[in-house]
Design a protein around this motif. Structure first.
Motif, PDB file in Angstrom:
ATOM      1  N   LYS A   1       0.806  -1.226   0.000  1.00 54.89           N
ATOM      2  CA  LYS A   1       0.000   0.000   0.000  1.00 54.89           C
ATOM      3  C   LYS A   1       0.839   1.276   0.000  1.00 54.89           C
ATOM      4  N   LYS A   2       2.123   1.170   0.254  1.00 53.65           N
ATOM      5  CA  LYS A   2       2.959   2.368   0.295  1.00 53.65           C
ATOM      6  C   LYS A   2       3.160   2.900  -1.119  1.00 53.65           C
ATOM      7  N   PRO A   3       2.841   4.183  -1.347  1.00 54.54           N
ATOM      8  CA  PRO A   3       2.935   4.757  -2.700  1.00 54.54           C
ATOM      9  C   PRO A   3       4.303   4.588  -3.342  1.00 54.54           C
ATOM     10  N   GLU A   4       5.348   4.658  -2.510  1.00 58.10           N
ATOM     11  CA  GLU A   4       6.698   4.554  -3.067  1.00 58.10           C
ATOM     12  C   GLU A   4       7.021   3.152  -3.593  1.00 58.10           C
ATOM     13  N   ASN A   5       6.154   2.164  -3.274  1.00 58.81           N
ATOM     14  CA  ASN A   5       6.400   0.795  -3.722  1.00 58.81           C
ATOM     15  C   ASN A   5       5.563   0.399  -4.936  1.00 58.81           C
ATOM     16  N   LYS A   6       4.827   1.349  -5.498  1.00 54.92           N
ATOM     17  CA  LYS A   6       3.919   1.013  -6.599  1.00 54.92           C
ATOM     18  C   LYS A   6       4.660   0.381  -7.772  1.00 54.92           C
ATOM     19  N   GLU A   7       5.769   0.951  -8.173  1.00 56.11           N
ATOM     20  CA  GLU A   7       6.504   0.410  -9.323  1.00 56.11           C
ATOM     21  C   GLU A   7       6.909  -1.042  -9.078  1.00 56.11           C
ATOM     22  N   GLU A   8       7.346  -1.331  -7.869  1.00 58.91           N
ATOM     23  CA  GLU A   8       7.728  -2.702  -7.521  1.00 58.91           C
ATOM     24  C   GLU A   8       6.525  -3.626  -7.555  1.00 58.91           C
ATOM     25  N   MET A   9       5.363  -3.143  -7.073  1.00 60.44           N
ATOM     26  CA  MET A   9       4.146  -3.952  -7.073  1.00 60.44           C
ATOM     27  C   MET A   9       3.707  -4.276  -8.507  1.00 60.44           C
TER      28      MET A   9
END
Length: 340
Positions: free
Chosen positions: A265-273
């Motif tokens: 859910k952390k915005p900074e992890n979106k690319e990884e998700m």
């Protein structure tokens, strides 16, 4: 409480499509991933408790599981978790009851009836606390009223997918099996095929099949979560003996899911998700981003289930004639494996 479906009178129809039969026969296999962990909740040589988990479909809703695998969060909680792809919730539930699987993910409706009938299983959490389905129709259907006298494709009469579809129809002024004829068409791909071949005008789909529906010229008439405000879609269900013998392992499993969900859910992890979804589901980046954006708002904090959604599932399962006994939320769901 949302409107409750009344007067279900399920009828059995078989969609006479050769292509559907071929696809279904090709989908009967199971697919294992991750480690060679032992079945049965045993302990491996390095002291980790092994858990075999069944996933009845393959979509981005399982993102917390994917993240927990990738970031070794199961190992962090002293677990060895293997995941097996099975064809549908019925097979997953059967394996759970025989302890072939210690934990499965499934829609709640069939589990509710199993517990009411005395099955030694328990709901311990959920991956998402909203319905992940959407209603798709052929291009000539503009509004629910256009469906009168038409054919609608469901999965299998009486299962969770079917119950949600029938609820949507009645909630939109259409009496199932009266205003529309409902036919069984199987899993997501074959339900979509029923629309593409003109055998049905409407069906209910989850991602990523919804993206394939749009590519095939179908259009989204409704998002289920807009009408059905309380639901738990991919619930986590555990074998009762496993819970009794390995309560700390169950807590460790839920702790891994909670940490993975928070990370996702952390915005900074979106690319990884998005990258994880691309790899796991073999998607292109655009489709993976769409799936992630659809799934993200539904991911349940700490894996905690929505009790109003459980009450809805119990009531609608009862109205559908599938619930053969009485069951309370306390008998169904134990949230003690979720840490505060």
């Amino acid at each position: 409480m949302e409107k409750v479906v009344n007067g279900f009178s399920p009828k059995l129809f078989i969609l006479p499509l050769l292509i559907i039969a071929l696809i279904l026969s090709a989908c009967g296999k199971t697919e294992k991933t991750q480690s060679d962990a032992k079945a049965g909740g045993g302990t491996s040589k390095d002291g980790k408790t092994s858990i075999s988990m069944a996933l009845p479909s393959n979509n981005a809703s399982y993102l917390p599981v994917f993240v927990a695998e990738k970031n070794k969060l199961f190992e962090k909680n002293n677990l060895e978790v293997s995941t097996t792809r099975v064809q549908g919730g019925v097979i997953a539930l059967r394996g759970l009851q025989t302890n072939e699987f210690q934990i499965i993910s499934s829609l709640p409706e069939s589990v509710i009836n199993g517990i009411a009938s005395g099955a030694n299983i328990k709901l311990i959490g959920t991956l998402d606390d909203q319905s992940m389905y959407s209603i798709y129709v052929t291009s000539d259907i503009k509004k629910p009223e256009d469906l009168k006298g038409q054919v609608v494709a469901t999965n299998r009469t009486g299962n969770g997918t079917d119950i949600q579809l029938r609820w949507w129809l009645q909630n939109n002024g259409l009496e199932p099996d009266k205003d529309v004829r409902i036919v069984e068409a199987g899993e997501n791909p074959t339900r979509l095929q029923a629309l593409v071949t003109g055998q049905a005008k409407l069906t209910i789909l989850s991602q990523p099949t919804d993206l394939k529906a749009e590519a095939a010229g179908m259009h989204q008439l409704s998002i289920m979560s807009d009408d059905l405000k309380t639901y738990n879609h991919n619930m986590l269900i555990a074998n009762g003996e496993f819970l009794k013998e390995n309560p700390e392992a169950a807590k460790g499993f839920m702790a891994a899911i909670a940490e993975a969900t928070e990370y996702a859910k952390k915005p900074e992890n979106k690319e990884e998700m998005v990258q994880i979804i691309m790899e796991k589901l073999e998607m292109n980046q655009e489709d993976a981003e769409k799936s992630f954006d659809f799934v993200l708002p539904a991911l349940a904090d700490k894996g905690k289930a929505n009790t109003e959604g459980l009450e809805w599932a119990v009531e609608t399962t009862k109205e559908a004639g599938m619930l053969t006994g009485e069951v309370t939320i306390e008998e169904l769901y134990d949230d003690s494996y979720i840490s505060d």
